[in-house]
Design a protein around this motif. Sequence first.
Motif, PDB file in Angstrom:
ATOM      1  N   ALA A   1       0.751  -1.394  -0.080  1.00  0.00           N
ATOM      2  CA  ALA A   1      -0.005  -0.016  -0.029  1.00  0.00           C
ATOM      3  C   ALA A   1       1.019   1.155  -0.056  1.00  0.00           C
ATOM      4  O   ALA A   1       0.440   2.296   0.696  1.00  0.00           O
ATOM      5  N   LEU A   2       1.847   1.208  -0.658  1.00  0.00           N
ATOM      6  CA  LEU A   2       2.818   2.407  -0.773  1.00  0.00           C
ATOM      7  C   LEU A   2       3.065   2.673  -2.402  1.00  0.00           C
ATOM      8  O   LEU A   2       3.904   3.118  -2.637  1.00  0.00           O
TER       9      LEU A   2
ATOM     10  N   SER B   1       5.526   8.532   7.254  1.00  0.00           N
ATOM     11  CA  SER B   1       4.845   8.712   8.595  1.00  0.00           C
ATOM     12  C   SER B   1       5.442   7.382   9.460  1.00  0.00           C
ATOM     13  O   SER B   1       6.181   6.599   8.853  1.00  0.00           O
ATOM     14  N   GLY B   2       5.098   7.207  10.659  1.00  0.00           N
ATOM     15  CA  GLY B   2       5.281   5.953  11.517  1.00  0.00           C
ATOM     16  C   GLY B   2       4.671   4.792  10.719  1.00  0.00           C
ATOM     17  O   GLY B   2       5.418   3.859  10.724  1.00  0.00           O
ATOM     18  N   GLY B   3       3.424   4.728  10.381  1.00  0.00           N
ATOM     19  CA  GLY B   3       3.034   3.760   9.589  1.00  0.00           C
ATOM     20  C   GLY B   3       3.626   3.366   8.295  1.00  0.00           C
ATOM     21  O   GLY B   3       4.124   2.263   7.850  1.00  0.00           O
ATOM     22  N   GLU B   4       3.990   4.353   7.522  1.00  0.00           N
ATOM     23  CA  GLU B   4       4.714   4.349   6.380  1.00  0.00           C
ATOM     24  C   GLU B   4       6.128   3.613   6.593  1.00  0.00           C
ATOM     25  O   GLU B   4       6.733   2.719   6.066  1.00  0.00           O
ATOM     26  N   LEU B   5       6.620   4.286   7.630  1.00  0.00           N
ATOM     27  CA  LEU B   5       8.026   3.826   8.179  1.00  0.00           C
ATOM     28  C   LEU B   5       8.032   2.358   8.523  1.00  0.00           C
ATOM     29  O   LEU B   5       8.991   1.688   8.057  1.00  0.00           O
ATOM     30  N   SER B   6       7.274   1.825   9.110  1.00  0.00           N
ATOM     31  CA  SER B   6       7.575   0.484   9.508  1.00  0.00           C
ATOM     32  C   SER B   6       7.120  -0.351   8.521  1.00  0.00           C
ATOM     33  O   SER B   6       7.661  -1.517   8.122  1.00  0.00           O
ATOM     34  N   ARG B   7       6.279  -0.121   7.341  1.00  0.00           N
ATOM     35  CA  ARG B   7       6.106  -0.948   6.358  1.00  0.00           C
ATOM     36  C   ARG B   7       7.512  -0.774   5.158  1.00  0.00           C
ATOM     37  O   ARG B   7       7.691  -1.754   4.541  1.00  0.00           O
ATOM     38  N   ILE B   8       8.007   0.498   5.056  1.00  0.00           N
ATOM     39  CA  ILE B   8       9.137   0.501   4.273  1.00  0.00           C
ATOM     40  C   ILE B   8      10.389  -0.382   4.934  1.00  0.00           C
ATOM     41  O   ILE B   8      10.986  -1.029   4.353  1.00  0.00           O
ATOM     42  N   SER B   9      10.362  -0.259   6.302  1.00  0.00           N
ATOM     43  CA  SER B   9      11.250  -1.007   7.015  1.00  0.00           C
ATOM     44  C   SER B   9      11.029  -2.435   6.659  1.00  0.00           C
ATOM     45  O   SER B   9      12.038  -3.219   6.584  1.00  0.00           O
ATOM     46  N   LEU B  10       9.803  -3.066   6.743  1.00  0.00           N
ATOM     47  CA  LEU B  10       9.494  -4.433   6.416  1.00  0.00           C
ATOM     48  C   LEU B  10       9.999  -4.876   4.932  1.00  0.00           C
ATOM     49  O   LEU B  10      10.490  -5.783   4.854  1.00  0.00           O
TER      50      LEU B  10
END
Length: 551
Positions: free
Chosen positions: A385-386, A429-438
Motif C-alpha cells: 500500500a505504498l 509517517s510512522g505507519g509508512e516507515l514500518s512498512r518501508i522497514s519491512l
Amino acid sequence: MLRRLTIRDFVLVDRLELEFQGGFGTLTGETGAGKSILVDALAFALGERADASLIRAGSERAEIGAEFDLDQSPAAAAWLREHDIDSQDGLLLRRVLDANGRSRAYLNGSPVTQAQLREVAEGLVDIHGQHAHQSLLRGDAQRALLDSHARLDALLAEVATAWRQWRDARNRLDAAAEGIEALAAEREQLDWQLGELAALGFSSEEWRALNDEHKRLAHAASLGEGAQFALQVLAEGDAACEAQVARVASRLDGLSEYDPALSEVAVLLQSAQAELSEAISALRRYANRVELDPQRLTDVESRLEAVLDCARKFRCTPDELPALLARWQERLAVLGDAADLAGLSERVEAAGKHYGELARRLSASRASAALALGGEVSQVMQQLALGGGCFDIALLPIEGGSAAGLEQIEFRIAGLAGNESRSLAKVASGGELSRISLAIQVVTSQAASVPTLIFDEVDVGIGGGVAEVVGRLLRELGAERQVLCVTHLPQVAARANWQWQVSKVSEAGQLRSRVSTLGAEARIEEIARMLGGIEITPITRQHAKEMLQLP
C-alpha cells in the motif's frame, strides 16, 4: 536451522522446551503473554548482553540452550572447525546467567567467550526487532545495512585500515613540520653523544676481558711465586712428590708378585703419577708465561678508567654502554626520518593514493548495490500500500573521506509526499516507515546467507490488505529458509505453515509463560480470537477457517 530451544528460569518462563520446524511459523498470543520473551531468550543464547534482571524471580540462575543443524550454515561450521570444536552432530549453544550478572557460554560443551559466541551466531540467525524501523533513520545504520547486504564488510575493513595509515602518516608529517627546530637540536645532541661512544669503541666482551686481564697483571708476582712453589713441592725439591710417588708405586708393584691384593693399589698410584706428571708440565708452561709487565698493566688500567669515565658521564654502568649506543643509533634514525619532510610527504601521498584506490572501489560497489536494492525495495513497497513510492539510496560525498569511505549513505523516498526524492526521516509517517522497514528487511533477508530469520512484531502499524501481503511475503520467504514471526495480525498468522500460542498463567502465586503448539482446530480458534477479540462467533470462526485455507 534452529531445531530446539530450551529455556530455564528466564523472565516469566520456568521450564520450556520448543521443537522448531522448517518453513514459516508464527508466535501469537495476548499482549503481555511473553511472545517477545522467547525472542529475547534466543538473542541471549546468541551472545546479546544481559543482566541479572532477566533471571526469573526466586531463581539463582537462568539457562538457555539452542540446538542447530549446520547443513545450511557453512560459515558457522567452518568457524567450529577452525577452533577444533566437533560439530558432526550439529551445534548446541548453551549460555548461563547467574545472580551476579555474570554469564558463561558453551559451544558443544566447550567454553567460549561472548565475542566468540556472537561470531558463530552471525552465520546462524538474523533477528529483526520490532523497533528496527527506528534505526533506519540513522545514517550509520543505513550504511551498515547497505554494506552488509552487498557483502562489502571485508573491503570496508581494508578501507578503514588504509584510512588510519593515511591519517597516521599525515600526523607524523605535521608533527615533524611543527617541531623541526627541536628535532634538529636533539639530533645535534645525539650526534655528539654517539661520537663519544664511537670514539670509545667499547663492547661488553672487551669489558669482561679487560677485567680478567687486569686481575692477572695486578697479581702477576703472586701468581709466579705460587707456580714456583708448587713446582718445588711437586717436582724440584729434595723430597718432591713426583719422585716419592714413583718409588712407592714401583715398590708395591714388585710386592704384588707375592700378594695380588697390592696390584690394584699399584695401578692407582701409577695413574696418579701420570696425572701428577701432566700437572707439573702444565705448571712449568704457566710459570714460563707469567711475568711482570708494568707497562701493559698501566695500559689496561688507563683503558678501564676511560670506560668508567664514559659510563659516569652518561649515568650508566659500563655493561650498559653498548645498549645505550644502540638506542641512540635507533633514535637518530627515527629523527632522520622525521626530519626528512620530503620523505614523509611521499609517504603521505602514497598512503592517500592507496586509501583512494580502495575507497573508490568501495564507492563503485556501493553504487551498484544501492541501485539494485533500491529497485527491489520499491517493488515490494507497491505491494504494501505504498503505491507510487520509490525507494532510493543516495551516496553523499564526504570531503576528504573517512574510515567508512568517501560518502555517507542516505535512504530516500520519492512519491509519498511529492515527486522529489527526500530523506526517509523527513518523508515517511510512522505507519509508512514500518512498512518501508519491512520491505527492506524482506529484500535484504532474501539475499542473506543465514538459514533462520526471526521477525519480532515488525508488522506493527499495518493491517487489512497490507497485512495479507506481509503474510504472503513471509510465507514466500519461508519456502527458502526457516522464518519465525511474532505477530498480532491474523492475516500474517494465517499464512504460516505452523503456529504457536503463548499464554500467561498463574501458578502458586507466580505468573508464568506457556507455549502451545496449535493443531488445525486450535489454529482456527486462535485466528478467530485475533480477529474478534473476547466474543468469538461462528461467523468469526468461519472467517478464520477461510483465511487458513488461502493458498
